[in-house]
Design an enzyme around this catalytic site. Structure first.
Site, short mmCIF file in Angstrom:
data_model
loop_
_atom_site.label_atom_id
_atom_site.label_comp_id
_atom_site.label_asym_id
_atom_site.label_seq_id
_atom_site.Cartn_x
_atom_site.Cartn_y
_atom_site.Cartn_z
CG PHE A 68 -17.33 13.04 -26.49
CD1 PHE A 68 -17.05 14.17 -25.75
CD2 PHE A 68 -16.48 11.95 -26.38
CE1 PHE A 68 -15.94 14.22 -24.91
CE2 PHE A 68 -15.36 11.98 -25.55
CZ PHE A 68 -15.10 13.12 -24.80
CG ASP A 96 -1.79 16.31 -22.58
OD1 ASP A 96 -1.14 15.25 -22.66
OD2 ASP A 96 -3.04 16.35 -22.63
CE LYS A 107 -5.03 8.83 -24.61
NZ LYS A 107 -5.71 8.96 -23.31
CE1 TYR A 133 -4.07 2.01 0.57
CE2 TYR A 133 -2.46 3.46 1.59
CZ TYR A 133 -3.72 3.26 1.05
OH TYR A 133 -4.61 4.30 0.97
NE ARG A 135 -12.99 13.43 -30.17
CZ ARG A 135 -12.77 13.13 -28.87
NH1 ARG A 135 -11.58 12.82 -28.44
NH2 ARG A 135 -13.75 13.17 -28.00
CG PHE A 195 -8.03 16.35 -25.07
CD1 PHE A 195 -8.29 15.78 -26.30
CD2 PHE A 195 -8.26 15.60 -23.93
CE1 PHE A 195 -8.74 14.46 -26.39
CE2 PHE A 195 -8.70 14.29 -24.01
CZ PHE A 195 -8.94 13.72 -25.24
CB THR A 196 -12.85 16.17 -24.41
OG1 THR A 196 -11.94 15.06 -24.30
CG2 THR A 196 -13.29 16.30 -25.85
#
Ligand code: PLI
Length: 469
Positions: free
Chosen positions: A461, A227, A270, A84, A394, A136-137
């Site tokens: 979306f 990002d 990604k 933990y 998109r 970006f969303t």
């Protein structure tokens, strides 16, 4: 044989983009009938996010968490320290991030948006303004939920699908300076850049532009955060396209980008070649202290952040694999192989081809449909009906509503993203996908619009429902 320079294909190497791996384990795919797909799509309210994966043949919805891990990553899972507190796996991940990206302080999170949530809460005060190279969303939503307004300062070319600008992710420095002048530097908690820019078509930023943004931030006393979800792909484009960068390795370019920023967040799902995970990494110890304090509230203890020890092991290994030249040649080579087939047939796609996906210009393909009839949403549905290929809208649906006016945001880009998971599909799958697009392209004049029948409040979306008009 001489080659004409093209922004889409490497000209420096003549070998093929063949994969630098062979396949050890396979996962069966199911081909469905047209009638089965019609029923599945109606049941999903014409939203490809609401389809069950068993009803999908080739799943090109996203490159997020859909990558195939290497044998080294699977082996690393067995080393996971599931303590933990103080997990050895955390310290291995921390060391990797320090070595590859150069940030001293690391907060693990369950995925990218966990890190976006924390950095937004730490840095933003209500009434602030955050400039960035296209929204970006999830990034913008977390900035808004923390009380900021996002302002787009990307170059104009990014909004034009036909523009061949090699770095459509670049920040327009005049736009950025104007936002700072208008609101005052004290209202700008940070400038928010992304490499590559997802919503613009997976388009890269140039190193020269990041240097210039850094200088502008320094002149105005504003921090710069990045990002880095697809930073290796961005670095590959810089190496290919930017004068003076061909001699640098992807790893060196990655490090240069990070060195220009005060901190970064990453969805490891990604570039980093895993199925789950993310992190925040910063240079400022005060920001770090607050961030890891919020981590224990929202994610988990600051040495696991919502991840299992084995997940952190896989990310650490994946980060190292992500910056290998042969991997990126094959990864982006495959995306461009698909894109070139569509370009050759005259299908409008976002130019130049980007890093993680081919983006269809739905506004160009279904030019007879107004944006209010959701042309990209419809086109994604048609591709699924045609061949069981799952893609993603998109456009206006993804852009959502302006929280102040309640009106639809109307992006100039109305796109369908055909997203390629890393190391998952073959060249033949790309051929099937190209054939499906061409079949819909041939019958485009008979494709109608959609009505939205259900609209969720956040990130609509993902869960909105539609019906053919
Ligand atoms: O899906 P997350 O929460 O791990 O990461 C959010 C996120 C942050 N930045 C960028 C550039 C993304 O592309 C991103 C997630 N993208 C998804 C899910 C995609 O399908 O592109």
């Amino acid at each position: 044989m001489s080659q004409t320079p093209s922004p889409d294909r490497p000209t420096t190497r003549r070998h093929s983009w063949a994969e630098p791996y062979k396949i050890k384990m396979v996962e069966p795919l199911q081909v469905t009938s047209r009638a089965e797909r019609e029923s599945a799509l109606a049941g999903a309210g014409w939203n490809t996010f609401l389809l069950r994966s068993r009803d999908v043949y080739i799943d090109l919805l996203t490159d997020s968490g859909t990558n195939a891990m290497s044998q080294e990553q699977w082996a690393a899972l067995m080393l996971g320290d599931e303590a933990y507190a103080g997990s050895e796996s955390f310290y291995r991940l921390e060391r990797t991030i320090q070595e590859v990206y150069g940030y001293p302080f690391v907060v693990p999170t369950h995925q990218g948006r966990g890190a976006e949530h924390i950095i937004s809460q730490v840095l933003i005060s209500p009434g602030d303004v955050v400039p960035g190279n296209m929204y970006f969303t999830t990034t913008r939503l977390h900035q808004e939920l923390a009380g900021a307004a996002f302002v787009d300062v990307i170059v104009d070319e990014a909004h034009d699908p036909a523009s061949e600008h090699p770095f459509k992710g670049d920040v327009d420095l005049d736009k950025l300076q104007r936002v700072i002048d208008e609101h005052g530097a004290e209202r700008i908690p940070y400038v928010s850049i992304a490499v590559t820019v997802n919503m613009a078509g997976g388009q890269p930023m140039s190193l020269a532009n990041i240097v210039a943004v850094r200088e502008l931030c320094d002149r105005n006393g504003v921090p710069l955060y990045c990002d880095i979800t697809r930073i290796a792909e961005n670095a590959w484009f810089i190496r290919e396209r930017e004068p003076g960068c061909a001699q640098l390795s992807v790893a060196e370019i990655v490090r240069r980008i990070c060195d220009l920023t005060d901190g970064a967040w990453m969805s490891a799902k990604k570039d980093a070649l895993v199925n789950i995970g993310g992190f925040l990494a910063v240079r400022d110890e005060g920001v770090f202290d607050e961030a890891r304090n919020l981590c224990v509230v929202y994610e988990g203890l600051h040495t696991y952040g919502g991840l299992a020890g084995r997940d952190m092991e896989a990310i650490a290994q994946g980060i190292r694999e992500s910056i290998a030249q042969a991997h990126l040649d094959a990864r982006i080579g495959q995306v461009h192989y698909l894109g070139q087939q569509l370009v050759r047939e005259g299908v409008p796609v976002v130019r130049p081809l980007g890093g993680h996906a081919v983006f269809l210009d739905a506004a160009g393909i279904l030019a007879h449909l107004p944006q209010d009839q959701f042309p990209a949403q419809r086109l994604a549905g048609e591709l699924y009906l045609e061949a069981g290929v799952r893609t993603m809208e998109r456009g206006i649906v993804s852009a959502g509503r302006d929280p102040r006016t309640g009106e639809h945001r109307r992006p100039r880009l109305e796109l369908v993203r055909i997203t390629i998971p890393r190391r998952v599909y073959t060249q033949a799958h790309m051929d099937v996908t190209a054939d499906a697009v061409l079949a819909v392209w041939d019958r485009r004049a008979s494709v109608g619009g959609l009505d939205m029948t259900f609209e969720p409040k956040y990130l609509r979306f993902f869960q909105a429902r539609f019906a053919p008009r």
